[in-house]
Write an enzyme that holds these catalytic residues in place. Structure first.
Site, mmCIF file in Angstrom:
data_model
loop_
_atom_site.group_PDB
_atom_site.id
_atom_site.type_symbol
_atom_site.label_atom_id
_atom_site.label_comp_id
_atom_site.label_asym_id
_atom_site.label_seq_id
_atom_site.Cartn_x
_atom_site.Cartn_y
_atom_site.Cartn_z
ATOM 1 N N LYS A 107 0.807 -1.194 0.000
ATOM 2 C CA LYS A 107 0.000 0.000 0.000
ATOM 3 C C LYS A 107 0.853 1.263 0.000
ATOM 4 C CE LYS A 107 -3.535 -2.148 2.966
ATOM 5 N NZ LYS A 107 -4.167 -2.065 4.315
ATOM 6 N N GLU A 133 7.693 2.062 -6.162
ATOM 7 C CA GLU A 133 7.932 1.627 -4.780
ATOM 8 C C GLU A 133 8.000 2.848 -3.865
ATOM 9 O OE1 GLU A 133 8.051 -0.399 -2.545
ATOM 10 O OE2 GLU A 133 8.967 -2.311 -3.011
ATOM 11 N N ASP A 134 7.636 2.640 -2.613
ATOM 12 C CA ASP A 134 7.788 3.706 -1.630
ATOM 13 C C ASP A 134 9.222 3.789 -1.122
ATOM 14 O OD1 ASP A 134 7.611 1.245 -0.393
ATOM 15 O OD2 ASP A 134 6.076 1.817 1.058
ATOM 16 N N ASP A 153 14.640 -1.124 1.126
ATOM 17 C CA ASP A 153 15.414 -1.351 2.351
ATOM 18 C C ASP A 153 16.386 -2.500 2.094
ATOM 19 O OD1 ASP A 153 16.365 -1.755 4.884
ATOM 20 O OD2 ASP A 153 14.436 -2.123 5.831
ATOM 21 N N LYS A 213 17.139 3.290 1.580
ATOM 22 C CA LYS A 213 17.917 3.404 2.815
ATOM 23 C C LYS A 213 19.405 3.251 2.538
ATOM 24 C CE LYS A 213 14.307 2.157 5.984
ATOM 25 N NZ LYS A 213 13.801 1.262 7.022
ATOM 26 N N PHE A 231 13.482 3.626 10.501
ATOM 27 C CA PHE A 231 12.120 3.316 10.077
ATOM 28 C C PHE A 231 11.325 4.613 9.947
ATOM 29 C CE2 PHE A 231 7.782 1.763 10.335
ATOM 30 C CZ PHE A 231 7.849 0.637 9.528
ATOM 31 N N VAL A 232 10.720 4.815 8.769
ATOM 32 C CA VAL A 232 9.995 6.062 8.522
ATOM 33 C C VAL A 232 8.522 5.790 8.203
ATOM 34 C CG1 VAL A 232 11.993 7.426 7.779
ATOM 35 C CG2 VAL A 232 10.744 6.047 6.096
ATOM 36 N N ARG A 261 -0.140 6.713 7.578
ATOM 37 C CA ARG A 261 -0.014 6.850 6.115
ATOM 38 C C ARG A 261 -0.423 8.243 5.645
ATOM 39 N NH1 ARG A 261 0.874 1.739 3.932
ATOM 40 N NH2 ARG A 261 -0.188 0.016 4.943
HETATM 41 P P1 5GP Z 1 12.584 -4.401 1.417
HETATM 42 O O1 5GP Z 1 11.937 -5.582 0.792
HETATM 43 O O2 5GP Z 1 13.400 -3.563 0.472
HETATM 44 O O3 5GP Z 1 13.372 -4.778 2.652
HETATM 45 O O4 5GP Z 1 11.439 -3.515 1.993
HETATM 46 C C1 5GP Z 1 10.580 -2.840 1.130
HETATM 47 C C2 5GP Z 1 9.227 -2.654 1.729
HETATM 48 O O5 5GP Z 1 9.265 -2.693 3.147
HETATM 49 C C3 5GP Z 1 8.688 -1.275 1.367
HETATM 50 O O6 5GP Z 1 7.930 -1.334 0.194
HETATM 51 C C4 5GP Z 1 7.869 -0.925 2.582
HETATM 52 O O7 5GP Z 1 6.574 -1.446 2.446
HETATM 53 C C5 5GP Z 1 8.564 -1.636 3.723
HETATM 54 N N1 5GP Z 1 9.521 -0.747 4.400
HETATM 55 C C6 5GP Z 1 10.866 -0.770 4.335
HETATM 56 N N2 5GP Z 1 11.394 0.185 5.102
HETATM 57 C C7 5GP Z 1 10.359 0.844 5.653
HETATM 58 C C8 5GP Z 1 10.260 1.966 6.542
HETATM 59 O O8 5GP Z 1 11.221 2.585 6.988
HETATM 60 N N3 5GP Z 1 9.005 2.354 6.866
HETATM 61 C C9 5GP Z 1 7.878 1.716 6.415
HETATM 62 N N4 5GP Z 1 6.705 2.208 6.817
HETATM 63 N N5 5GP Z 1 7.934 0.673 5.585
HETATM 64 C C10 5GP Z 1 9.170 0.241 5.201
#
Ligand code: 5GP
Length: 157
Positions: free
Chosen positions: A17, A73-74, A77, A105, A127-128, A140
């Site tokens: 989302k 993507e938002d 990480d 990140k 974490f944001v 959100r």
């Molecule tokens: P990844 O798979 O790259 O570890 O994480 C990606 C997904 O994890 C993002 O699309 C998001 O939904 C969630 N995510 C990663 N870091 C954060 C963060 O700092 N805050 C929030 N709210 N979601 C995060």
């Protein structure tokens, strides 16, 4: 981006989302014809660390075979989510797959990940929330990105 996709049949995929607000703002700035679809994936549950185990919780409606896909993507990480999504799109026969992410990140192992062609901001590994990003489905709506630790626990903002 308008030039990169000129003449192509662009499909913008909003990764739910967290990227719904970013996708809305992004698509309102596109001047080329495009369609929008949505996919929801989960790897975090209600916590603040990634499980690394990505699953589709709501799939695309469109067939993406031979489509030029832009994944919105938002935040990147660990990169597990974009790795999974790019592989999924390629398996389904997309003509091309590119990624735009609002945030990435610092410390992300970019060399071993699909390239993020369009990136908004690099942020420290904290974490944001806000601008679509949640913590346990809250925050959100914030019209800015904030660290979770800087917000009141009541969530009343
Ligand atoms: P990844 O798979 O790259 O570890 O994480 C990606 C997904 O994890 C993002 O699309 C998001 O939904 C969630 N995510 C990663 N870091 C954060 C963060 O700092 N805050 C929030 N709210 N979601 C995060």
């Amino acid at each position: 981006m308008d030039t990169d996709y000129a003449g192509e049949n662009l499909l913008v995929v909003c990764v739910l989302k967290g990227s719904y607000i970013f996708t809305a703002d992004l698509t309102r700035r596109l001047t080329i014809p495009h369609e929008i679809d949505f996919i929801a994936v989960s790897s975090y549950g209600d916590g603040t660390t990634s499980s690394g185990n990505v699953v589709v919780t709501q799939d695309l409606q469109r067939d993406i075979r031979d489509r030029h896909v832009l994944l919105v993507e938002d935040i990147v990480d660990t990169g597990a989510t974009i790795r999974f999504l790019v592989a999924t799109c390629e398996e389904r026969g997309a003509a091309s797959v590119r990624i735009i992410s609002l945030l990435m990140k610092e410390g992300t192992d970019e060399e071993n990940l699909p390239e993020v062609q369009y990136l908004g901001f690099r942020i420290p590994p904290v974490f944001v929330v806000g601008y679509g990003l949640d913590y346990a489905e809250r925050f959100r709506h914030l019209p800015y990105v904030a660290t979770l630790s800087g917000l009141p626990e009541s969530g009343e903002i």
